[in-house]
Design an enzyme around this catalytic site. Sequence first.
Site, short mmCIF file in Angstrom:
data_model
loop_
_atom_site.label_atom_id
_atom_site.label_comp_id
_atom_site.label_asym_id
_atom_site.label_seq_id
_atom_site.Cartn_x
_atom_site.Cartn_y
_atom_site.Cartn_z
N ASP A 14 -50.38 -74.68 69.16
CA ASP A 14 -50.98 -74.15 70.39
C ASP A 14 -51.91 -72.98 70.12
O ASP A 14 -52.90 -72.78 70.82
CB ASP A 14 -49.92 -73.79 71.43
CG ASP A 14 -48.86 -72.83 70.93
OD1 ASP A 14 -48.60 -72.78 69.71
OD2 ASP A 14 -48.27 -72.12 71.76
N ASN A 169 -36.81 -69.64 75.59
CA ASN A 169 -36.65 -70.74 74.65
C ASN A 169 -35.81 -70.41 73.42
O ASN A 169 -34.95 -71.19 73.03
CB ASN A 169 -38.02 -71.31 74.23
CG ASN A 169 -38.96 -70.27 73.67
OD1 ASN A 169 -38.58 -69.12 73.38
ND2 ASN A 169 -40.23 -70.64 73.51
N HIS A 253 -49.03 -73.30 75.33
CA HIS A 253 -48.82 -71.93 75.77
C HIS A 253 -50.03 -71.02 75.57
O HIS A 253 -50.53 -70.38 76.49
CB HIS A 253 -47.63 -71.31 75.03
CG HIS A 253 -46.39 -72.13 75.03
ND1 HIS A 253 -45.59 -72.28 76.14
CD2 HIS A 253 -45.80 -72.87 74.05
CE1 HIS A 253 -44.55 -73.05 75.85
NE2 HIS A 253 -44.66 -73.42 74.58
#
Length: 325
Positions: A14, A169, A253
């Site tokens: 990401d 997470n 993200h």
Amino acid sequence: MPRKVILDVDTGTDDAVAIITALLAPELEVIGICSVNGNREVKLTTDNTLRVKALMGSDVPVYRGCEYPMVATLTPGRKPGIPHREGEMTGVRSLVHGDHLPLPETDLKEEPEPAVTWLIDTLLHAEEKITLIPVGPLTNIGMAIRADPRIVEHIEEIMIMGGGYLVNNTTPMAEYNVWVDPESLEVVLQSGCKVTLVPLDATHECYLTVEDAADLRALGNKAGDAVATLIEQRTKGYSMDADMKAYQGAPIHDALAVCALLDPTVLTDVRPVCCHVDISGGYADGQTCLDLRARVDKEEPNCFFAFHADRDKFAAMLKNILARG
């Protein structure tokens, strides 16, 4: 004139999308990219950053940053497995990122100057304020502020991908970037800079699907093809996550933080809040603690926190920007 920005990355999949997006956005002038320990050890995140630079044919300099968090690894057992050395990762995280991006190797090299030194020198001598976009642990920026607090006066804004309110997470209470180096984010939050946090609450709403990847590949250019491959890799990894499996996709993200600079309305329900980071080393280590009390004597806000984001707008922005590549 384009807004001058510095990216600070722990380049995995990401981060790579965020770098590509920032390099292609005409509204931004990326004057440097700093790597940091995070998704993998800094040797690997630097190499991955250079691979993205080579792919894009960019001349933006890359500076290698900190190999360890500010202090978090000094306590035995507090941050197990940090840094993540080559070949050590297993499970979902090994599928989502891998040690090396699926991009060609390059003989490009990072600059000889360490990232923290370059950050301080660049900010102190800047003729106009510069925006920082850290999408990994905040170690480089926290260390730079600690070493020379004068740089704060030269920072326009710090747009951070990190933290979480209802969504986390790495632990039940902490998002990965903050968990790796909680102290560095606390330094940034206490610095007086304008800070915006783009947390998992927002980024998980901005997942991209295999259909989005197909749209990007249909652009017929190197940026679209590379990002499509990265989305597919992330989707494969997230398919092992029970919460994400139904989406047939994955959150990207870090790219959301870049898009938020280009169009702040991609973030929704953005509130000024007081946020501190748990640095206790206990069960809540790395938690971004928000003061949402309805009290007149609560602490003054020190950041903006995005509780939600607009997936459709995010996907459309990425497709429009990547069409330039």
